[in-house]
Design an enzyme around this catalytic site. Structure first.
Site, short mmCIF file in Angstrom:
data_model
loop_
_atom_site.label_atom_id
_atom_site.label_comp_id
_atom_site.label_asym_id
_atom_site.label_seq_id
_atom_site.Cartn_x
_atom_site.Cartn_y
_atom_site.Cartn_z
N LYS A 1 0.77 -1.15 0.09
CA LYS A 1 0.12 0.14 0.09
C LYS A 1 0.99 1.25 -0.20
O LYS A 1 0.68 2.25 -0.71
CB LYS A 1 -0.82 -0.09 1.31
N LYS B 1 0.67 11.65 4.98
CA LYS B 1 1.07 10.71 6.08
C LYS B 1 1.61 9.42 5.35
O LYS B 1 2.48 8.76 5.86
CB LYS B 1 -0.42 10.43 6.92
#
Length: 304
Positions: free
Chosen positions: A178, A247
């Protein structure tokens, strides 16, 4: 009993925001008994409207379900929610499962896997791709890391919320994939913005540039998904919040640094997203990094 296994029909969802809300809706529609918790009571009310039962604490939720799904904003919040003194692991029955659907630091993921294992609870990192629309429609792509036997047991739950469900490998591997994926998405967004600005300043409409790209070797799914915002200047139409992408880029950079991998392009992308955040664009769409470049170039990408 089905196939020698107890059917797990009691599912908890912690974090009922843009992503978690869609998961709740689809789980309820697939016949699961769903319990929810969120610090934002408005999110709880929205989830309850689908037919979910609200829990007052995460510990209460853990004691009521067989599978817990988490969709939380930071690794620190996830660790406290699961392994804190009054966290989910304090009440979850042995033989239960935790599925972390968020994007989480790989080291934190592996620590949580070990903590869960010690409690005889299965832990899978299951980050997703597809955004709020995919969550709402039940068409998420899910990348799962952890024990393959545990993955097989929770697969029906994942199938209720996702379309492409991929077992990647050992604990943390779903998060690795991811993070690599999102680093590429972030980088392509920056490069598309820069290329569009260059082309428009040179006198070619951005729609023409995008159309040719999608027919040529510059074709990308990033352009299909995020392109409309760049072409229309609709940076407030959030597909994936810039704060969240920043992030994920930071987590990718930690991973690269930990592996001793030089990350020249990654460093530049990280700095650009950090600058966009400092300019107050964090709650806008990821493509707002392009708005920042527009301001520097004194040129709009969109014609209107």
């Amino acid at each position: 009993m089905e196939g020698g296994k107890v059917q797990m029909k009691k599912v908890g969802v912690i974090g009922c925001g843009a992503m978690g809300r869609g998961m709740v809706k689809n789980l309820v529609q697939q016949g699961y008994e769903v319990h929810v918790y969120d610090v934002d009571k408005a999110c709880v009310s929205a989830a309850a409207a689908f037919g979910a039962t609200a829990a007052m604490t995460v510990a209460e939720l853990g004691g009521a379900v067989q599978v817990v799904l988490t969709s939380l904003p930071t690794s620190a919040i996830l660790m406290e929610t699961l392994a804190g003194e009054e966290g989910v692991l304090s009440t979850l029955e042995p033989g239960s499962f935790i599925l972390d659907m968020g994007t989480t630091d790989v080291d934190v993921t592996r620590k949580l896997y070990e903590k869960a294992l010690a409690a005889n609870v299965g832990f899978l990192d299951c980050p997703v791709s597809g955004g709020p629309q995919g969550a709402d429609q039940g068409t998420l792509t899910i990348m799962a890391g952890g024990d393959e036997a545990a993955f097989a047991q929770v697969l029906p739950v994942l199938e209720a919320i996702g379309q492409e469900i991929l077992y990647i490998g050992q604990s943390g591997s779903g998060q690795v994939v991811k993070l690599c994926n999102n680093m590429v998405v972030a980088g392509i967004n920056v490069l598309l913005s820069e290329a569009f600005l260059t082309g428009v300043k040179a006198g070619v409409p951005v729609e023409t540039i995008a159309e040719v790209m999608q027919k040529g070797s510059g074709q990308s799914k990033v352009l299909s998904v995020f392109g409309p915002n760049l072409l229309q200047g609709s940076y407030d139409r959030v597909i994936f919040m810039l704060n969240h992408m920043a992030k994920d880029v930071d987590l990718y950079m930690q991973l690269a640094k930990g592996g001793g991998v030089p990350s020249f392009m990654g460093s530049l992308v990280q700095q650009l997203f950090e600058l966009a955040k400092q300019q107050g664009k964090g709650t806008m769409d990821t493509t707002a990094v392009g708005q920042m470049l527009e301001e520097l170039a004194k040129q709009k990408i969109a014609a209107h």
